[in-house]
Design a protein around this motif. Structure first.
Motif, PDB file in Angstrom:
ATOM      1  N   UNK A   1       0.799  -1.231   0.000  1.00 54.82           N
ATOM      2  CA  UNK A   1       0.000   0.000   0.000  1.00 54.82           C
ATOM      3  C   UNK A   1       0.833   1.283   0.000  1.00 54.82           C
ATOM      4  N   UNK A   2       2.120   1.175  -0.308  1.00 56.33           N
ATOM      5  CA  UNK A   2       2.948   2.368  -0.464  1.00 56.33           C
ATOM      6  C   UNK A   2       3.056   2.706  -1.950  1.00 56.33           C
ATOM      7  N   UNK A   3       3.700   3.816  -2.258  1.00 55.68           N
ATOM      8  CA  UNK A   3       3.681   4.356  -3.614  1.00 55.68           C
ATOM      9  C   UNK A   3       5.029   4.270  -4.317  1.00 55.68           C
TER      10      UNK A   3
ATOM     11  N   UNK B   1      10.580   4.850  -4.930  1.00 58.25           N
ATOM     12  CA  UNK B   1       9.668   4.912  -3.793  1.00 58.25           C
ATOM     13  C   UNK B   1       9.274   6.362  -3.538  1.00 58.25           C
ATOM     14  N   UNK B   2       7.987   6.607  -3.328  1.00 57.85           N
ATOM     15  CA  UNK B   2       7.467   7.953  -3.080  1.00 57.85           C
ATOM     16  C   UNK B   2       6.860   7.972  -1.684  1.00 57.85           C
ATOM     17  N   UNK B   3       7.408   8.851  -0.827  1.00 55.37           N
ATOM     18  CA  UNK B   3       6.933   8.939   0.557  1.00 55.37           C
ATOM     19  C   UNK B   3       7.369  10.286   1.125  1.00 55.37           C
ATOM     20  N   UNK B   4       7.294  10.447   2.420  1.00 51.30           N
ATOM     21  CA  UNK B   4       7.576  11.739   3.055  1.00 51.30           C
ATOM     22  C   UNK B   4       9.005  12.225   2.858  1.00 51.30           C
ATOM     23  N   UNK B   5       9.920  11.351   2.461  1.00 51.54           N
ATOM     24  CA  UNK B   5      11.305  11.776   2.252  1.00 51.54           C
ATOM     25  C   UNK B   5      11.500  12.519   0.932  1.00 51.54           C
ATOM     26  N   UNK B   6      10.519  12.427   0.011  1.00 54.74           N
ATOM     27  CA  UNK B   6      10.686  13.108  -1.275  1.00 54.74           C
ATOM     28  C   UNK B   6       9.429  13.846  -1.770  1.00 54.74           C
ATOM     29  N   UNK B   7       8.408  13.924  -0.912  1.00 52.28           N
ATOM     30  CA  UNK B   7       7.254  14.784  -1.230  1.00 52.28           C
ATOM     31  C   UNK B   7       6.844  15.542   0.031  1.00 52.28           C
ATOM     32  N   UNK B   8       6.143  16.663  -0.187  1.00 54.68           N
ATOM     33  CA  UNK B   8       5.618  17.449   0.930  1.00 54.68           C
ATOM     34  C   UNK B   8       4.141  17.701   0.688  1.00 54.68           C
TER      35      UNK B   8
END
Length: 88
Positions: A42-44, A75-82
Motif C-alpha cells: 500500500x505504499x507508492x 519509492x514515493x513517501x515523506x522523504x521526497x514529497x511534501x
C-alpha cells in the motif's frame, strides 16, 4: 489507478527490480513498471518521472509536491514529497 495519476500504489510489497503490472480499478492494464526501490504494501512508486515542484497525484487527487527529482519506479513517501493545499 486514475488516468491523471503519476504514482501507483502497490497492493503487495515489492523489492527493487520487481516488475509490476499496473492496472486501473476496472482491471484495464496500463503497462508495466520496474521498481527501482523496495516499497511496503500500500505504499507508492512513481509511475512517471517527477521534477522538484511537480504535483503528485494518486487516485486522481493531488497528495503532495515533489521536493526533489523522483525517477519512474522510485519509492514515493515523506522523504521526497511534501504536503500541499489544493482546490482539486
Amino acid at each position: 489507478m486514475n488516468e491523471k495519476d503519476n504514482v501507483i500504489t502497490v497492493i503487495d510489497a515489492v523489492q527493487s527490480g520487481d516488475v509490476i503490472t499496473v492496472t486501473r480499478k476496472d482491471g484495464t492494464v496500463v503497462g508495466d513498471l520496474k521498481a527501482l526501490e523496495a516499497a511496503d504494501r500500500y505504499h507508492k512508486l512513481a509511475y512517471l518521472d517527477l521534477e522538484p515542484g511537480d504535483l503528485v497525484t494518486k487516485y486522481g487527487q493531488t497528495i503532495g509536491r515533489a521536493t526533489c527529482a523522483i525517477r519512474r519506479g522510485e519509492y514515493v513517501h515523506v522523504h521526497n514529497i511534501e504536503s500541499v493545499k489544493t482546490n482539486d
